[in-house]
Design an enzyme around this catalytic site. Structure first.
Site, PDB file in Angstrom:
ATOM      1  CG  HIS A 138      -4.391  -0.901  -0.441  1.00 31.57           C
ATOM      2  ND1 HIS A 138      -4.189  -0.819   0.907  1.00 31.57           N
ATOM      3  CD2 HIS A 138      -4.935  -2.128  -0.653  1.00 31.57           C
ATOM      4  CE1 HIS A 138      -4.599  -1.925   1.495  1.00 31.57           C
ATOM      5  NE2 HIS A 138      -5.043  -2.742   0.558  1.00 31.57           N
TER       6      HIS A 138
ATOM      7  CB  SER B  17      -0.946  -0.043   1.210  1.00 29.30           C
ATOM      8  OG  SER B  17      -1.867   1.016   1.167  1.00 29.30           O
TER       9      SER B  17
ATOM     10  CG  ASP C 292      -6.028  -5.585   2.521  1.00 29.11           C
ATOM     11  OD1 ASP C 292      -6.441  -6.732   2.763  1.00 29.11           O
ATOM     12  OD2 ASP C 292      -5.929  -5.112   1.373  1.00 29.11           O
TER      13      ASP C 292
END
Length: 191
Positions: free
Chosen positions: A42, A15, A135
């Site tokens: 992401h 991310s 995540d």
């Protein structure tokens, strides 16, 4: 850790700080990389992803954006498209869905890692890099539970240590490595 092990796929999640981390590790892939490398990053909603284009010009291996029902084949790096969850089916094809956001993200790293763990079991390598959410922690744990090799970027060297830190709290990975060693590991994968 790799000696004698055969792998069928690798999944990488990242991310915040993803592009610079990936630019450090992916150029180590040989042009004939023997496994597919699936990358989930992401990204801001409502924007198209330029990641495949960005990396295609910097790598010696084929780089594409994953498509629904596409075969997950060796010799390529596949990037998850913007605003779709990417899963790997048991028949080694991709599946895209627009299910609700998972931990504020779509694509979600957990979706890709958990589905790949189901599809490849111990023949999967999971790598979790820098990021500002948790995540990927459950997905990496699923890879470990299926017998796959789990790798976490050293949180002390991550641009954003939250994601690798969350993975470490959930399940001890097989390896905690700096980016240069993750690059070397990817270059050594064998099918």
């Amino acid at each position: 850790m790799l000696q004698g092990r055969q792998f069928e796929a690798a999944v990488i999640g990242a991310s915040a700080g993803a592009v610079s981390a990936l630019l450090e590790i992916l150029p180590g892939l040989p042009p004939d990389v023997p496994v597919p490398v699936v990358v989930v990053v992401h990204m801001l909603r409502g924007r198209s992803s330029q990641l495949a284009d960005l990396f295609a010009s910097r790598l010696d291996v084929r780089v594409v954006e994953a498509e629904d029902k596409q075969d997950v084949a060796p010799g390529a790096v596949y990037f998850a498209p913007a605003d779709y969850h990417l899963s790997v089916e048991n028949d080694a094809t991709f599946s895209l869905s627009n299910e609700p956001l998972h931990i504020f993200s779509r694509p979600a790293i957990d979706f890709a890692m958990q589905s790949a763990a189901d599809a490849y079991g111990p023949a999967l390598v999971g790598i979790l890099l820098t990021g500002a959410s948790h995540d990927g922690a459950e997905g990496l744990a699923a890879i470990g539970a299926a017998g796959g090799l789990t790798v976490v970027q050293d949180p002390q060297q991550a641009q954003s240590p939250v994601m690798p830190g969350a993975a470490l709290k959930l399940r001890q990975p097989d390896l905690i490595l700096p980016l240069k060693d993750i690059r070397a590991l990817l270059a050594m994968l064998k099918s």
